[in-house]
Scaffold this active site. Structure first.
Site, PDB file in Angstrom:
ATOM      1  N   GLY A  49       0.839  -1.190   0.000  1.00 32.36           N
ATOM      2  CA  GLY A  49       0.000   0.000   0.000  1.00 32.36           C
ATOM      3  C   GLY A  49       0.874   1.240   0.000  1.00 32.36           C
ATOM      4  O   GLY A  49       2.080   1.174   0.273  1.00 32.36           O
ATOM      5  N   GLN A  54       3.278   9.846   1.700  1.00 29.96           N
ATOM      6  CA  GLN A  54       4.549   9.219   1.322  1.00 29.96           C
ATOM      7  C   GLN A  54       5.087   9.777   0.007  1.00 29.96           C
ATOM      8  O   GLN A  54       6.256   9.599  -0.304  1.00 29.96           O
ATOM      9  CB  GLN A  54       4.385   7.705   1.236  1.00 29.96           C
ATOM     10  CG  GLN A  54       4.144   7.071   2.596  1.00 29.96           C
ATOM     11  CD  GLN A  54       3.951   5.588   2.474  1.00 29.96           C
ATOM     12  OE1 GLN A  54       2.847   5.121   2.214  1.00 29.96           O
ATOM     13  NE2 GLN A  54       5.030   4.842   2.652  1.00 29.96           N
ATOM     14  N   CYS A  96       7.587  -0.895   5.708  1.00 26.74           N
ATOM     15  CA  CYS A  96       7.063   0.342   5.157  1.00 26.74           C
ATOM     16  C   CYS A  96       8.040   0.881   4.109  1.00 26.74           C
ATOM     17  O   CYS A  96       9.251   0.882   4.332  1.00 26.74           O
ATOM     18  CB  CYS A  96       6.878   1.369   6.273  1.00 26.74           C
ATOM     19  SG  CYS A  96       6.239   2.953   5.723  1.00 26.74           S
ATOM     20  N   LEU A  97       7.499   1.331   2.990  1.00 25.09           N
ATOM     21  CA  LEU A  97       8.352   1.896   1.942  1.00 25.09           C
ATOM     22  C   LEU A  97       9.056   3.167   2.411  1.00 25.09           C
ATOM     23  O   LEU A  97      10.085   3.532   1.853  1.00 25.09           O
ATOM     24  CB  LEU A  97       7.517   2.176   0.684  1.00 25.09           C
ATOM     25  CG  LEU A  97       6.952   0.937  -0.005  1.00 25.09           C
ATOM     26  CD1 LEU A  97       5.965   1.332  -1.103  1.00 25.09           C
ATOM     27  CD2 LEU A  97       8.061   0.062  -0.562  1.00 25.09           C
ATOM     28  N   HIS A 138      -2.400   0.298   8.330  1.00 22.53           N
ATOM     29  CA  HIS A 138      -1.082   0.898   8.126  1.00 22.53           C
ATOM     30  C   HIS A 138      -1.195   2.182   7.308  1.00 22.53           C
ATOM     31  O   HIS A 138      -0.624   3.217   7.667  1.00 22.53           O
ATOM     32  CB  HIS A 138      -0.177  -0.126   7.422  1.00 22.53           C
ATOM     33  CG  HIS A 138       1.196   0.356   7.130  1.00 22.53           C
ATOM     34  ND1 HIS A 138       2.298  -0.117   7.812  1.00 22.53           N
ATOM     35  CD2 HIS A 138       1.671   1.248   6.224  1.00 22.53           C
ATOM     36  CE1 HIS A 138       3.386   0.470   7.331  1.00 22.53           C
ATOM     37  NE2 HIS A 138       3.034   1.317   6.365  1.00 22.53           N
ATOM     38  N   GLU A 139      -1.936   2.124   6.199  1.00 20.83           N
ATOM     39  CA  GLU A 139      -2.053   3.298   5.322  1.00 20.83           C
ATOM     40  C   GLU A 139      -2.874   4.401   5.976  1.00 20.83           C
ATOM     41  O   GLU A 139      -2.556   5.587   5.825  1.00 20.83           O
ATOM     42  CB  GLU A 139      -2.635   2.900   3.962  1.00 20.83           C
ATOM     43  CG  GLU A 139      -1.803   1.891   3.191  1.00 20.83           C
ATOM     44  CD  GLU A 139      -0.323   2.226   3.099  1.00 20.83           C
ATOM     45  OE1 GLU A 139       0.050   3.425   3.006  1.00 20.83           O
ATOM     46  OE2 GLU A 139       0.489   1.280   3.115  1.00 20.83           O
ATOM     47  N   HIS A 142      -0.702   6.348   8.179  1.00 18.51           N
ATOM     48  CA  HIS A 142       0.081   7.360   7.448  1.00 18.51           C
ATOM     49  C   HIS A 142      -0.705   8.664   7.325  1.00 18.51           C
ATOM     50  O   HIS A 142      -0.127   9.754   7.401  1.00 18.51           O
ATOM     51  CB  HIS A 142       0.450   6.869   6.050  1.00 18.51           C
ATOM     52  CG  HIS A 142       1.712   6.090   5.993  1.00 18.51           C
ATOM     53  ND1 HIS A 142       2.931   6.602   6.353  1.00 18.51           N
ATOM     54  CD2 HIS A 142       1.945   4.818   5.601  1.00 18.51           C
ATOM     55  CE1 HIS A 142       3.869   5.688   6.194  1.00 18.51           C
ATOM     56  NE2 HIS A 142       3.286   4.582   5.741  1.00 18.51           N
TER      57      HIS A 142
END
Length: 177
Positions: A49, A54, A96-97, A138-139, A142
């Site tokens: 995701g 991000q 996480c990216l 998770h998203e 963010h």
């Protein structure tokens, strides 16, 4: 369709990752382009995701990797609101990216119901369990300025800080969320 728009991902330490994102008010071409940019960047990076902050955009929108959603359902949410139908938890690996190379077991709710909108302004609901539920939570974090490392228990946070010090990362701070 326009050119491929893979965008650099903001990394831990970037202030945009710690700010609460602004709600989307206009469901216009700009929003649709943002969703396209998120999809293409996520596909390029092969993540689960990706949220707008991000990419440095403080808007409440994220995309989910197509392999996590059922065919014919949406792969993105705008202005998501989460509800948890039960008290069941899951504990498993998460990365996480924006925190590359770090994967640690993180406790999340097992089931989630996410309500929001499509990029065209249509109301939508996504029901997720397991990995999909983890990704949605998770998203959404963010969008609230929370990173998965903030969700780690004290022992795992200490392990994370030790690893980042050894790797000479910039000063990693864990928020009290």
């Amino acid at each position: 369709m326009g050119p491929v728009t893979v965008t650099p991902i903001r990394l831990i330490g970037d202030p945009v990752l710690r700010r609460k994102a602004e709600p989307v008010a206009d469901f216009d071409a700009e929003l649709q382009n943002l969703v396209r940019d998120l999809r293409e960047t996520l596909a390029d990076r092969r993540g689960a995701g990706l949220a707008a902050p991000q990419l440095g955009v403080s808007r409440r929108v994220f995309v989910i990797a197509p392999q996590l959603v059922e065919e014919g359902t949406v792969d993105h949410l705008v202005n998501p609101v989460l509800d948890f139908p039960d008290e069941e938890d899951q504990d498993g690996p998460e990365g996480c990216l924006s925190v590359p190379g770090i994967y640690l077991d993180t406790k999340r709710r097992l089931n989630v119901v996410a309500k929001g909108f499509t990029a065209h302004g249509d109301p939508v609901q996504v029901v997720g369990a397991g990995l999909l539920a983890r990704c949605i939570q998770h998203e959404t974090d963010h969008l609230d300025g929370v990173l998965f490392i903030d969700r780690l228990d004290a022992e795992r946070q200490e392990r994370l800080l030790a690893v980042t010090r050894e790797a000479h990362w910039p000063d990693v701070k864990v928020s009290p969320h």
